[in-house]
Design an enzyme around this catalytic site. Structure first.
Site: not given
Ligand code: GLY
Length: 353
Positions: A218, A270-272
């Site tokens: 991102t 990161g892990d959205g």
């Molecule tokens: N950080 C981007 C997503 O998880 O979509």
């Protein structure tokens, strides 16, 4: 006139002349971005250094990343979903007015941050999604409809299919043969359709395989302009092999980014799916409002997530109104980029987990 009034007037006018937003710091303008997205920061810097607003600079910076397809995780041509399609999540926030515009799971339009700005500036809404977001963006003058896939994204998707659609984001389901369609697994391990336990194939790799230690996911960018005004923006094409319709943290205010003119700003990566449950950037800005330094505020926001999800992968970068910046991360080594008046060019900072 009282001494206090004189002091106030001196501070106010010197802040305008010197370009310092609060008369205390000489650190404006400043551009801060997740990852070594150096060209994006340069683009934002050119705008803000030329006197454009923080919002303009965020759009220039994130847009440059979309055009360059930064790491394949921003803009078109990356992170295919289960159907092989690339979609875009983006958000922009004006820290002066607290206005936000965002698009989620936007199809056929590559200009995420520009679409988000159109939502912010030409509607009373905050978030538009899917094909309706695409139709809005195109009607408002952005190019499209376009195919957002690339040779690389299609190749990636074909390999994933050959690998039995692994890894994926399903859990507690029974697939027909590795790939979908899937059915919910009942408590005894069998679906109503009677598939055997031997057929169970949920997520067989850890979540970090989707947010690879070497793939940045991102751009989240914060800008403080010459007037001391703050804006943030985020753009991403989301998680690779996501279930179609999935929206990540990118267009969620307070999660991917947040700004308040009186305090500062934050950007996340990161892990959205995990991070949006904690609104880490809202947390960072509110902690800074209460007096926490950016470093501590960033660490605190990350550790709140890590306490509940020790395997999550993510990072935040914070900047306060004095131009003090810091990052914190979990599960990977994080880098962020900064440009200030004191720097000859963009500088990249490394943060260890
Ligand atoms: N950080 C981007 C997503 O998880 O979509």
């Amino acid at each position: 006139m009282s001494t206090i009034k004189l002091l106030f007037l001196f501070t106010f006018f010197s802040s305008l002349i010197l370009g310092y937003g609060d008369g205390i710091s000489g650190k404006y303008p400043i551009v801060v971005s997740t990852w070594p997205f150096v060209e994006a920061v340069r683009a934002a810097w050119r705008a803000v250094d030329a006197g454009f607003s923080a919002v303009d600079a965020v759009v220039e910076g994130c847009s440059a990343c979309e055009d360059l397809r930064c790491d394949g995780t921003v803009g078109p041509g990356g992170s295919p979903d289960e159907n092989g399609e690339t979609t875009i999540d983006a958000l922009i926030m004006n820290g002066v007015t607290m206005e936000i515009g965002a698009v989620a799971a936007m199809r056929y339009v590559k200009d995420g941050i520009r679409a988000a700005r159109l939502v912010m500036e030409h509607t009373k809404h905050t978030l538009l999604v899917g094909e309706k977001a695409s139709a809005f963006a195109i009607a408002m003058g952005l190019p499209g409809p376009s195919n957002l896939s690339s040779t690389e994204s299609i190749e990636m998707w074909n390999k994933w299919k050959e690998n039995g659609c692994q890894p994926n984001f399903w859990k507690n389901v029974i697939p027909l043969n590795g790939c979908g369609p899937y059915r919910p697994k009942s408590a005894n391990g069998f679906s109503e359709g009677g598939y055997s336990k031997a057929n169970l194939m949920g997520v067989i790799e850890s979540r970090s395989s989707h947010f690879g230690l070497h793939s940045h996911d991102t751009i989240s960018m914060a800008v403080i302009d010459k007037m001391g005004h703050v804006a943030v923006g985020t753009s991403t094409n989301g998680a690779t092999f996501k279930i179609p319709g999935r929206v990540g943290d990118g267009p969620i205010a307070g999660s991917s980014s947040y700004a308040d003119d009186g305090v500062g700003a934050c950007g996340a990566t990161g892990d959205g799916d995990i991070m949006m449950r904690f609104l880490p950037c809202y947390q960072v800005v509110e902690s800074m409002r209460l007096g926490m330094e950016p470093k501590l505020a960033a660490k605190d926001a990350i550790s709140r997530i890590a306490r509940k999800f020790p395997d999550f992968v993510g990072a935040v970068v914070a900047v306060n109104k004095n131009g003090v910046h810091a990052g914190a991360c979990h599960g990977w080594t994080f880098q962020y980029s900064v440009r200030t008046l004191e720097m000859e060019d963009v500088e990249v900072f490394t943060v260890l987990p």
